[in-house]
Design an enzyme around this catalytic site. Structure first.
Site, PDB file in Angstrom:
ATOM      1  N   ARG A  88       0.820  -1.213   0.000  1.00 52.19           N
ATOM      2  CA  ARG A  88       0.000   0.000   0.000  1.00 52.19           C
ATOM      3  C   ARG A  88       0.851   1.259   0.000  1.00 52.19           C
ATOM      4  O   ARG A  88       0.297   2.368  -0.029  1.00 52.19           O
ATOM      5  CB  ARG A  88      -0.879   0.007   1.235  1.00 52.19           C
ATOM      6  CG  ARG A  88      -2.337  -0.397   0.985  1.00 52.19           C
ATOM      7  CD  ARG A  88      -3.072  -0.230   2.285  1.00 52.19           C
ATOM      8  NE  ARG A  88      -4.491  -0.123   2.154  1.00 52.19           N
ATOM      9  CZ  ARG A  88      -5.339  -1.131   2.376  1.00 52.19           C
ATOM     10  NH1 ARG A  88      -4.892  -2.331   2.645  1.00 52.19           N
ATOM     11  NH2 ARG A  88      -6.640  -0.914   2.322  1.00 52.19           N
ATOM     12  N   ARG A 171      -9.826   7.480   4.153  1.00 56.13           N
ATOM     13  CA  ARG A 171      -9.125   6.346   3.524  1.00 56.13           C
ATOM     14  C   ARG A 171      -8.864   6.623   2.045  1.00 56.13           C
ATOM     15  O   ARG A 171      -7.830   6.234   1.506  1.00 56.13           O
ATOM     16  CB  ARG A 171      -9.942   5.055   3.696  1.00 56.13           C
ATOM     17  CG  ARG A 171      -9.974   4.600   5.148  1.00 56.13           C
ATOM     18  CD  ARG A 171     -10.968   3.498   5.376  1.00 56.13           C
ATOM     19  NE  ARG A 171     -10.580   2.259   4.741  1.00 56.13           N
ATOM     20  CZ  ARG A 171     -11.407   1.256   4.510  1.00 56.13           C
ATOM     21  NH1 ARG A 171     -12.683   1.358   4.835  1.00 56.13           N
ATOM     22  NH2 ARG A 171     -10.980   0.170   3.947  1.00 56.13           N
TER      23      ARG A 171
END
Ligand code: ADP
Ligand code: AMP
Length: 214
Positions: A88, A171
Site C-alpha cells: 500500500r 481512507r
C-alpha cells in the site's frame, strides 16, 4: 502465478481476489483480514493496528512488511498467491520486490481495479462483512441469500467501523497520497493490468481472467 490487487478501498479487490483464489487454487492473503483477525483475538499486533485502522490511516510499514514477507514463504504459496491490500506504500512495494528478487521471483500481475471516488462511498456504505470468515457482500450488488447472515459460514454480518462515510473519505485521501503511486511502479515493471471496476462483478472477473488465461 503471483498477483497483487491494486485499487481504492472498496474498489472490489477482495471480491475479485476470492474468486481468483478459487479459480487458480492459490491463497488469497488479505492484510486487512489479518489485522481484523488479530483485533478480534486481542493480540499485541491487533492492539497496535486498531487505532490506525479506526482513524482510516495506514498501519506503519514495519508492522506489515515482515508479516507478509514471511507469509509468502509458506508452502502453500509455492504455486503463487494473491496479495490483497498489500503493498500500500512505495516502501512496502520495494520490500516485496527485494524479498521476491532474492528468490529469483517477481510479481506477474498487478491488477488495478479502477473505480472513481464518487462510486466508492456508496459501495462502502452498502458493504457487509462476515465476522466469522471475512466474506464480503453488498446490500444491493452482491446480497446474501438470507439477510444479515453469511452464505459461506452462517455467521452474522456487520458494517465495518471504517466503512462509515467520514472514515471512507479519509481512507480515499490516504489511498491517493500513498497507494496510487504504486500503479506507476508496476506499470514500469510491465506487470500492470487495469480493469474497469464499475462493471458487474462477473464482467470484471472475465476481464481479468481473459488476460491471465492467455
Ligand atoms: P475492497 O477489497 O477493494 O475494499 P470489496 O471487494 O470488499 O472491496 O468490495 C467493496 C464493496 O463493493 C462490497 O460490498 C462488494 O460486495 C461490492 N462490490 C465489489 N465489486 C463490485 C462491483 N463490480 N459492482 C458493485 N459492487 C461491487
Ligand atoms: P482493507 O481491509 O484492505 O481495506 O484494510 C483495512 C485497514 O487495514 C486499512 O485501512 C489500513 O488501516 C490497514 N491495512 C491493511 N493493509 C495494510 C497495509 N498493507 N499497510 C498499511 N495498513 C494496512
Amino acid at each position: 502465478m503471483k498477483i497483487i490487487m491494486l485499487g481504492a478501498p472498496g474498489a472490489g479487490k477482495g471480491t475479485q481476489a476470492k474468486m481468483l483464489s478459487e479459480k487458480y487454487d492459490i491463497p488469497h492473503i488479505s492484510t486487512g483480514d489479518i489485522f481484523r483477525a488479530n483485533i478480534k483475538n486481542n493480540t499485541e499486533l491487533g492492539k497496535k493496528a486498531k487505532s490506525y485502522m479506526d482513524a482510516g490511516q495506514l498501519v506503519p510499514d514495519e508492522l506489515v512488511v515482515d508479516l507478509v514477507v514471511d507469509r509468502i514463504k509458506a508452502k502453500d504459496c509455492f504455486k503463487g498467491f494473491i496479495l490483497d491490500g498489500f503493498p500500500r506504500t512505495i516502501p512496502q512495494a520495494e520490500a516485496l520486490d527485494y524479498a521476491l528478487n532474492n528468490q529469483n521471483e517477481k510479481i506477474d500481475y498487478a491488477i488495478n481495479v479502477d473505480v472513481p471516488d464518487e462510486d466508492i462511498i456508496e459501495r462502502m456504505s452498502g458493504r457487509r462483512a462476515c465476522v466469522g470468515c471475512g466474506a464480503t457482500y453488498h446490500l444491493v450488488y452482491n446480497p446474501t441469500k438470507k439477510e444479515g447472515i453469511c452464505d459461506v459460514c452462517g455467521e452474522k454480518l456487520i458494517l465495518r467501523d471504517d466503512d462509515k462515510p467520514e472514515t471512507v473519505k479519509k481512507r480515499l485521501q490516504v489511498y491517493h497520497e500513498q497507494t496510487q503511486p504504486l500503479i506507476d511502479h508496476y506499470e514500469k515493471k510491465g506487470a500492470l493490468l487495469t480493469v474497469d471496476g464499475t462493471q458487474d462483478i462477473k464482467v470484471v472477473f472475465e476481464d481479468i481472467t481473459k488476460v491471465l488465461d492467455k
